[in-house]
Design an enzyme around this catalytic site. Structure first.
Site, PDB file in Angstrom:
ATOM      1  N   HIS A 145     -33.398  10.061   6.744  1.00  0.00           N
ATOM      2  CA  HIS A 145     -32.833  10.705   5.774  1.00  0.00           C
ATOM      3  C   HIS A 145     -33.020  12.253   5.956  1.00  0.00           C
ATOM      4  O   HIS A 145     -34.430  12.673   5.937  1.00  0.00           O
ATOM      5  CB  HIS A 145     -33.440  10.515   4.336  1.00  0.00           C
ATOM      6  CG  HIS A 145     -32.935  11.256   3.048  1.00  0.00           C
ATOM      7  ND1 HIS A 145     -33.754  11.554   2.053  1.00  0.00           N
ATOM      8  CD2 HIS A 145     -31.578  11.468   2.784  1.00  0.00           C
ATOM      9  CE1 HIS A 145     -32.731  12.317   1.239  1.00  0.00           C
ATOM     10  NE2 HIS A 145     -31.553  12.202   1.751  1.00  0.00           N
ATOM     11  N   SER A 190     -28.723   9.036   0.529  1.00  0.00           N
ATOM     12  CA  SER A 190     -29.674   9.621  -0.224  1.00  0.00           C
ATOM     13  C   SER A 190     -30.520   8.744  -1.162  1.00  0.00           C
ATOM     14  O   SER A 190     -31.555   8.902  -1.723  1.00  0.00           O
ATOM     15  CB  SER A 190     -29.190  10.713  -1.258  1.00  0.00           C
ATOM     16  OG  SER A 190     -28.613  11.635  -0.381  1.00  0.00           O
ATOM     17  N   GLU A 241     -37.234  11.914   6.379  1.00  0.00           N
ATOM     18  CA  GLU A 241     -37.832  10.737   5.942  1.00  0.00           C
ATOM     19  C   GLU A 241     -37.221   9.688   6.760  1.00  0.00           C
ATOM     20  O   GLU A 241     -36.146   9.244   7.063  1.00  0.00           O
ATOM     21  CB  GLU A 241     -37.361  10.340   4.508  1.00  0.00           C
ATOM     22  CG  GLU A 241     -37.788  11.497   3.386  1.00  0.00           C
ATOM     23  CD  GLU A 241     -37.701  11.341   2.229  1.00  0.00           C
ATOM     24  OE1 GLU A 241     -38.628  11.678   1.357  1.00  0.00           O
ATOM     25  OE2 GLU A 241     -36.296  10.979   1.985  1.00  0.00           O
ATOM     26  N   ASN A 267     -36.082  12.473  -3.176  1.00  0.00           N
ATOM     27  CA  ASN A 267     -34.999  12.337  -3.974  1.00  0.00           C
ATOM     28  C   ASN A 267     -35.516  11.568  -5.224  1.00  0.00           C
ATOM     29  O   ASN A 267     -34.828  11.775  -6.383  1.00  0.00           O
ATOM     30  CB  ASN A 267     -33.760  11.635  -3.461  1.00  0.00           C
ATOM     31  CG  ASN A 267     -33.040  12.589  -2.989  1.00  0.00           C
ATOM     32  OD1 ASN A 267     -32.601  13.584  -3.593  1.00  0.00           O
ATOM     33  ND2 ASN A 267     -32.094  12.277  -1.687  1.00  0.00           N
TER      34      ASN A 267
HETATM   35  P1  NAI Z   1     -19.488  15.000   2.300  1.00  0.00           P
HETATM   36  O1  NAI Z   1     -18.485  14.478   1.105  1.00  0.00           O
HETATM   37  O2  NAI Z   1     -19.613  16.344   2.584  1.00  0.00           O
HETATM   38  O3  NAI Z   1     -19.098  13.980   3.865  1.00  0.00           O
HETATM   39  C1  NAI Z   1     -18.773  12.863   3.784  1.00  0.00           C
HETATM   40  C2  NAI Z   1     -17.764  12.495   4.985  1.00  0.00           C
HETATM   41  O4  NAI Z   1     -17.551  11.123   5.367  1.00  0.00           O
HETATM   42  C3  NAI Z   1     -16.217  13.124   4.831  1.00  0.00           C
HETATM   43  O5  NAI Z   1     -15.931  14.179   5.754  1.00  0.00           O
HETATM   44  C4  NAI Z   1     -15.229  11.847   4.700  1.00  0.00           C
HETATM   45  O6  NAI Z   1     -14.134  12.140   5.307  1.00  0.00           O
HETATM   46  C5  NAI Z   1     -16.189  10.939   5.323  1.00  0.00           C
HETATM   47  N1  NAI Z   1     -15.938   9.530   5.455  1.00  0.00           N
HETATM   48  C6  NAI Z   1     -15.746   8.912   4.442  1.00  0.00           C
HETATM   49  N2  NAI Z   1     -15.643   7.514   4.394  1.00  0.00           N
HETATM   50  C7  NAI Z   1     -15.423   7.531   5.911  1.00  0.00           C
HETATM   51  C8  NAI Z   1     -15.777   6.293   6.837  1.00  0.00           C
HETATM   52  N3  NAI Z   1     -15.392   5.036   6.191  1.00  0.00           N
HETATM   53  N4  NAI Z   1     -15.633   6.292   8.140  1.00  0.00           N
HETATM   54  C9  NAI Z   1     -15.669   7.876   8.455  1.00  0.00           C
HETATM   55  N5  NAI Z   1     -15.937   8.771   7.961  1.00  0.00           N
HETATM   56  C10 NAI Z   1     -15.798   8.627   6.351  1.00  0.00           C
HETATM   57  O7  NAI Z   1     -20.948  14.033   1.950  1.00  0.00           O
HETATM   58  P2  NAI Z   1     -22.166  14.550   2.635  1.00  0.00           P
HETATM   59  O8  NAI Z   1     -22.858  15.742   1.518  1.00  0.00           O
HETATM   60  O9  NAI Z   1     -22.293  14.877   4.088  1.00  0.00           O
HETATM   61  O10 NAI Z   1     -23.443  13.342   2.290  1.00  0.00           O
HETATM   62  C11 NAI Z   1     -22.990  12.280   3.402  1.00  0.00           C
HETATM   63  C12 NAI Z   1     -24.371  11.297   3.134  1.00  0.00           C
HETATM   64  O11 NAI Z   1     -25.573  12.056   3.272  1.00  0.00           O
HETATM   65  C13 NAI Z   1     -24.209  10.722   1.897  1.00  0.00           C
HETATM   66  O12 NAI Z   1     -24.874   9.340   1.939  1.00  0.00           O
HETATM   67  C14 NAI Z   1     -25.247  11.535   1.023  1.00  0.00           C
HETATM   68  O13 NAI Z   1     -25.819  10.956   0.004  1.00  0.00           O
HETATM   69  C15 NAI Z   1     -26.502  11.860   2.276  1.00  0.00           C
HETATM   70  N6  NAI Z   1     -26.894  13.023   2.016  1.00  0.00           N
HETATM   71  C16 NAI Z   1     -26.469  14.268   1.422  1.00  0.00           C
HETATM   72  C17 NAI Z   1     -27.253  15.322   1.239  1.00  0.00           C
HETATM   73  C18 NAI Z   1     -26.618  16.665   0.583  1.00  0.00           C
HETATM   74  O14 NAI Z   1     -27.400  17.611   0.515  1.00  0.00           O
HETATM   75  N7  NAI Z   1     -25.277  16.730   0.669  1.00  0.00           N
HETATM   76  C19 NAI Z   1     -28.625  15.426   1.771  1.00  0.00           C
HETATM   77  C20 NAI Z   1     -29.165  14.317   2.276  1.00  0.00           C
HETATM   78  C21 NAI Z   1     -28.377  13.274   2.436  1.00  0.00           C
END
Ligand code: NAI
Length: 287
Positions: free
Chosen positions: A142, A119, A154, A192
């Site tokens: 993104h 993000s 994006e 963002n």
């Molecule tokens: P989340 O916390 O729901 O999921 C992250 C997942 O990554 C978890 O299941 C975790 O077990 C896994 N994980 C952590 N380290 C790991 C590794 N080294 N190898 C494999 N798996 C690993 O987070 P979310 O919300 O899905 O965000 C993920 C990415 O997307 C972040 O970079 C966030 O900034 C971005 N993002 C989030 C949005 C949102 O609305 N939540 C919108 C757009 C982008």
């Protein structure tokens, strides 16, 4: 450009939605997470969502059966080395992401496109973890939450990303019913950066953990302002932890400009593990 084989790393909120969307475009998708429990949970919830679409006659049984056969959960060592596209959607932590990209660079064929769904981190910083050849095939992609529904993607061109590759990706998303936007590799990209004030100003107006005032602001922005969701509802959907870390990194990137400053309530909620809808407690309670 033809994208047929996709690997999604991170099976949380975003990774699950992204994997589901690509499978719905009839790609073969391999989903990876370092938590086996999260992987199973994600697979189950994607299948459940397809079963609901079947019940509502929105998708045929043939298509759903085919999609279920095309979505795999795997460990990183097992994923196909010849994937067309890899999307990283793990936690918003720069060092952890760089570590992962180093491994991905070694694992995948030289033709595989590596991308991040970050993000807020500059794509260029993550690209420092890969070889100079790979940097040309390293971009930001993104997506927005929920990725199956939100049209915007994006497409972020970093300093060394191949210009033609970014345009091809743009066209591929457009032909698959997304609304792509080509972006510069600047903090927060487009949405963002603009959205920081959508969250920050309401937090400053409320200035305390006052549910009544939050409801009022959400109501005004939703019903009068015409937004799909109010700022507090949206922060709960995004995840308070994710949104806080994006706020901090955009604020740092803009040399701590006060208009981007995080609010104390965000930090407090992260410390209390009130991460929003995903844990059923955020600004609001979800039981
Ligand atoms: P989340 O916390 O729901 O999921 C992250 C997942 O990554 C978890 O299941 C975790 O077990 C896994 N994980 C952590 N380290 C790991 C590794 N080294 N190898 C494999 N798996 C690993 O987070 P979310 O919300 O899905 O965000 C993920 C990415 O997307 C972040 O970079 C966030 O900034 C971005 N993002 C989030 C949005 C949102 O609305 N939540 C919108 C757009 C982008």
């Amino acid at each position: 450009m033809d994208i047929k084989k996709v690997v999604v790393i991170g099976a949380g909120t975003m990774g699950s939605g992204i994997a589901q969307w690509f499978t719905q475009q009839m790609c073969s998708v391999e989903l990876v997470d370092n938590s086996q429990e999260q992987l199973l949970k994600s697979l189950q919830s994607i299948h459940l969502s397809w079963d609901k679409l079947l019940e509502k006659n929105k998708l045929s049984l043939e298509k759903i059966t085919e999609m279920k056969r095309s979505l795999f959960i795997k460990s990183l060592d097992e994923v196909s080395k010849d994937a067309d596209l890899v999307i990283e959607a793990i936690i918003e932590n720069l060092d952890v992401k760089k570590d992962l990209f180093k491994k991905l660079d070694n694992h995948f064929s030289s033709q595989t496109i590596l991308s991040s769904n970050t993000s807020s981190f500059p794509i260029e910083l993550m690209a420092t973890a890969v070889s100079s050849e790979r940097k040309k095939r390293f971009v930001g992609l993104h997506f927005f939450n929920p990725a199956t529904i939100m049209k915007l993607v994006e497409v972020i061109k970093a300093k060394d990303s191949d210009e033609r590759l970014c345009q091809d990706l743009y066209q591929w998303f457009e032909s698959n019913d997304k609304k792509p936007a080509l972006c510069k590799d600047s903090p927060g990209f487009i949405v963002n950066r603009v959205a920081r004030n959508f969250y920050g100003e309401p937090l400053r107006i409320v200035d305390s953990d006052d549910e009544f005032k939050m409801k009022e602001i959400d109501h005004i922005l939703r019903e009068v302002g015409g937004f799909k969701m109010g700022p507090f509802e949206l922060m709960d959907l995004i995840g308070i932890d994710v949104n806080y870390s994006v706020t901090c990194s955009v604020w740092e990137a803009y040399k701590r400009e006060p208009r981007f400053a995080p609010h104390a309530l965000q930090k407090q909620m992260v410390e209390e593990k009130r991460f929003g809808r995903k844990v059923k407690r955020g600004f609001y309670k979800y039981d």
